[in-house]
Scaffold this motif. Structure first.
Motif, PDB file in Angstrom:
ATOM      1  N   LEU A  35       0.860  -1.180   0.000  1.00  0.00           N
ATOM      2  CA  LEU A  35       0.000   0.000   0.000  1.00  0.00           C
ATOM      3  C   LEU A  35       0.896   1.229   0.000  1.00  0.00           C
ATOM      4  O   LEU A  35       1.978   1.210   0.603  1.00  0.00           O
ATOM      5  CB  LEU A  35      -0.875  -0.017   1.252  1.00  0.00           C
ATOM      6  CG  LEU A  35      -2.056   0.924   1.335  1.00  0.00           C
ATOM      7  CD1 LEU A  35      -3.117   0.560   0.303  1.00  0.00           C
ATOM      8  CD2 LEU A  35      -2.667   0.866   2.722  1.00  0.00           C
ATOM      9  N   VAL A  36       0.463   2.278  -0.671  1.00  0.00           N
ATOM     10  CA  VAL A  36       1.198   3.552  -0.674  1.00  0.00           C
ATOM     11  C   VAL A  36       0.200   4.703  -0.582  1.00  0.00           C
ATOM     12  O   VAL A  36      -0.991   4.526  -0.827  1.00  0.00           O
ATOM     13  CB  VAL A  36       2.058   3.732  -1.948  1.00  0.00           C
ATOM     14  CG1 VAL A  36       3.116   2.642  -2.062  1.00  0.00           C
ATOM     15  CG2 VAL A  36       1.203   3.809  -3.200  1.00  0.00           C
ATOM     16  N   VAL A  37       0.717   5.874  -0.253  1.00  0.00           N
ATOM     17  CA  VAL A  37      -0.050   7.105  -0.371  1.00  0.00           C
ATOM     18  C   VAL A  37       0.738   8.008  -1.303  1.00  0.00           C
ATOM     19  O   VAL A  37       1.938   8.234  -1.112  1.00  0.00           O
ATOM     20  CB  VAL A  37      -0.292   7.788   0.994  1.00  0.00           C
ATOM     21  CG1 VAL A  37      -0.923   9.162   0.804  1.00  0.00           C
ATOM     22  CG2 VAL A  37      -1.169   6.915   1.885  1.00  0.00           C
ATOM     23  N   VAL A  38       0.044   8.506  -2.332  1.00  0.00           N
ATOM     24  CA  VAL A  38       0.662   9.350  -3.355  1.00  0.00           C
ATOM     25  C   VAL A  38      -0.252  10.549  -3.622  1.00  0.00           C
ATOM     26  O   VAL A  38      -1.432  10.520  -3.284  1.00  0.00           O
ATOM     27  CB  VAL A  38       0.889   8.574  -4.668  1.00  0.00           C
ATOM     28  CG1 VAL A  38       1.871   7.432  -4.462  1.00  0.00           C
ATOM     29  CG2 VAL A  38      -0.417   8.063  -5.243  1.00  0.00           C
ATOM     30  N   PRO A  39       0.282  11.601  -4.259  1.00  0.00           N
ATOM     31  CA  PRO A  39      -0.584  12.710  -4.667  1.00  0.00           C
ATOM     32  C   PRO A  39      -1.625  12.238  -5.690  1.00  0.00           C
ATOM     33  O   PRO A  39      -1.302  11.526  -6.640  1.00  0.00           O
ATOM     34  CB  PRO A  39       0.382  13.713  -5.297  1.00  0.00           C
ATOM     35  CG  PRO A  39       1.711  13.400  -4.669  1.00  0.00           C
ATOM     36  CD  PRO A  39       1.700  11.904  -4.484  1.00  0.00           C
ATOM     37  N   VAL A  84      -2.155   9.951 -10.144  1.00  0.00           N
ATOM     38  CA  VAL A  84      -2.776   8.647 -10.395  1.00  0.00           C
ATOM     39  C   VAL A  84      -3.090   8.446 -11.873  1.00  0.00           C
ATOM     40  O   VAL A  84      -2.848   7.371 -12.424  1.00  0.00           O
ATOM     41  CB  VAL A  84      -4.027   8.452  -9.518  1.00  0.00           C
ATOM     42  CG1 VAL A  84      -4.788   7.196  -9.890  1.00  0.00           C
ATOM     43  CG2 VAL A  84      -3.629   8.431  -8.047  1.00  0.00           C
ATOM     44  N   GLU A  85      -3.608   9.464 -12.547  1.00  0.00           N
ATOM     45  CA  GLU A  85      -3.938   9.321 -13.970  1.00  0.00           C
ATOM     46  C   GLU A  85      -2.743   9.551 -14.890  1.00  0.00           C
ATOM     47  O   GLU A  85      -2.771   9.169 -16.048  1.00  0.00           O
ATOM     48  CB  GLU A  85      -5.057  10.301 -14.369  1.00  0.00           C
ATOM     49  CG  GLU A  85      -6.409   9.979 -13.775  1.00  0.00           C
ATOM     50  CD  GLU A  85      -6.614  10.601 -12.397  1.00  0.00           C
ATOM     51  OE1 GLU A  85      -5.862  11.509 -12.025  1.00  0.00           O
ATOM     52  OE2 GLU A  85      -7.541  10.166 -11.702  1.00  0.00           O
ATOM     53  N   LEU A 124       3.043   3.424 -15.838  1.00  0.00           N
ATOM     54  CA  LEU A 124       3.252   2.095 -15.271  1.00  0.00           C
ATOM     55  C   LEU A 124       3.935   2.098 -13.909  1.00  0.00           C
ATOM     56  O   LEU A 124       3.687   1.229 -13.078  1.00  0.00           O
ATOM     57  CB  LEU A 124       4.068   1.243 -16.250  1.00  0.00           C
ATOM     58  CG  LEU A 124       4.328  -0.204 -15.874  1.00  0.00           C
ATOM     59  CD1 LEU A 124       3.021  -0.964 -15.709  1.00  0.00           C
ATOM     60  CD2 LEU A 124       5.209  -0.867 -16.923  1.00  0.00           C
ATOM     61  N   MET A 125       4.815   3.070 -13.661  1.00  0.00           N
ATOM     62  CA  MET A 125       5.626   3.025 -12.433  1.00  0.00           C
ATOM     63  C   MET A 125       5.700   4.368 -11.739  1.00  0.00           C
ATOM     64  O   MET A 125       5.853   5.404 -12.379  1.00  0.00           O
ATOM     65  CB  MET A 125       7.038   2.569 -12.765  1.00  0.00           C
ATOM     66  CG  MET A 125       7.094   1.185 -13.299  1.00  0.00           C
ATOM     67  SD  MET A 125       8.780   0.667 -13.554  1.00  0.00           S
ATOM     68  CE  MET A 125       8.509  -0.617 -14.752  1.00  0.00           C
ATOM     69  N   PHE A 126       5.626   4.293 -10.425  1.00  0.00           N
ATOM     70  CA  PHE A 126       5.871   5.457  -9.586  1.00  0.00           C
ATOM     71  C   PHE A 126       7.361   5.539  -9.282  1.00  0.00           C
ATOM     72  O   PHE A 126       8.082   4.548  -9.383  1.00  0.00           O
ATOM     73  CB  PHE A 126       5.101   5.344  -8.265  1.00  0.00           C
ATOM     74  CG  PHE A 126       3.625   5.615  -8.395  1.00  0.00           C
ATOM     75  CD1 PHE A 126       3.133   6.909  -8.313  1.00  0.00           C
ATOM     76  CD2 PHE A 126       2.728   4.575  -8.585  1.00  0.00           C
ATOM     77  CE1 PHE A 126       1.775   7.162  -8.425  1.00  0.00           C
ATOM     78  CE2 PHE A 126       1.372   4.811  -8.693  1.00  0.00           C
ATOM     79  CZ  PHE A 126       0.891   6.113  -8.609  1.00  0.00           C
ATOM     80  N   SER A 127       7.803   6.731  -8.881  1.00  0.00           N
ATOM     81  CA  SER A 127       9.169   6.965  -8.426  1.00  0.00           C
ATOM     82  C   SER A 127       9.148   7.228  -6.925  1.00  0.00           C
ATOM     83  O   SER A 127       8.111   7.614  -6.376  1.00  0.00           O
ATOM     84  CB  SER A 127       9.762   8.190  -9.130  1.00  0.00           C
ATOM     85  OG  SER A 127       9.832   7.978 -10.511  1.00  0.00           O
ATOM     86  N   PRO A 128      10.280   7.070  -6.249  1.00  0.00           N
ATOM     87  CA  PRO A 128      10.302   7.302  -4.805  1.00  0.00           C
ATOM     88  C   PRO A 128       9.813   8.692  -4.396  1.00  0.00           C
ATOM     89  O   PRO A 128       9.166   8.832  -3.369  1.00  0.00           O
ATOM     90  CB  PRO A 128      11.768   7.103  -4.427  1.00  0.00           C
ATOM     91  CG  PRO A 128      12.306   6.201  -5.473  1.00  0.00           C
ATOM     92  CD  PRO A 128      11.564   6.571  -6.738  1.00  0.00           C
TER      93      PRO A 128
END
Length: 194
Positions: free
Chosen positions: A91-95, A99-100, A104-108
């Motif tokens: 699970l993560v929390v991101v801005p 999201v849209e 494919l990939m998030f960064s740290p």
């Protein structure tokens, strides 16, 4: 216990050769395993157990209910740290605005919180390897949930390039862990039946 008749074993042939890269990983078959990379070494986990899924879902609901509109909890996202370091946090929390658009990939730098739920196949990895890797990647908060401890919630806060020793929140008491937004819950809520 299931038995396997000789000659009926299945094996997965993975493309590429160690040390693996994220590009190699993208060519792997979708065989039900979770593939991650640590410095090019392959980390393989089976599909999560039902209790693990319950904990992840319940925590995502708790975080979603508490989150402001500009932040969003998401389950099992791809996190590319380097070409040879790739993780799939539970699970993560991101801005929300990413999201849209992230692809494919998030960064740290997108991560405000990463969460791992312990399981027999990942306990050592979550306690040691991911604690160090997430700190090195600069993720400000890391939560580790240990189901076998009631459950217990271990909260790591980044201090420079490493995490402080974790604050521990036990089942049976309301936890108010540091988070990207105010939240409080009893860790026991994560394992209760509906």
């Amino acid at each position: 216990m299931a038995t396997i008749e000789p000659g009926t074993e299945r094996s997965t042939v993975l493309p590429g050769a160690p040390p693996y890269t994220v590009d190699d990983l993208l060519k792997f078959p979708d065989d039900g395993n979770r593939y991650e990379l640590f410095n090019g070494s392959l980390l393989v986990s089976p599909a999560p157990l039902p209790l693990h899924q319950r904990i992840c879902f319940r925590l995502q609901v708790i975080l979603t209910d508490a989150a402001p509109p500009e932040l969003e909890p998401l389950a099992t996202v791809n996190l590319r740290v380097t070409d040879r370091d790739f993780y799939i946090p539970d699970l993560v929390v991101v801005p929300t605005n990413l999201v849209e658009s992230v692809g494919l990939m998030f960064s740290p730098e997108h991560m405000l919180l990463a969460v791992e739920v312990g399981s027999p196949s990942t306990n050592v990895r979550d306690r040691i390897l991911k604690t160090e890797a997430y700190a090195e990647a600069g993720i400000p908060l890391y939560w580790r949930i240990e189901p076998d401890e009631g459950p217990a919630l271990y909260v790591y806060e980044l201090d420079g390039d490493s995490y402080d020793p974790p604050a521990v929140f036990k089942a049976g008491a309301v936890a108010t862990p540091p988070a990207p937004f105010p939240v409080s819950f009893d860790p026991a809520e994560l394992v209760r039946r509906r």
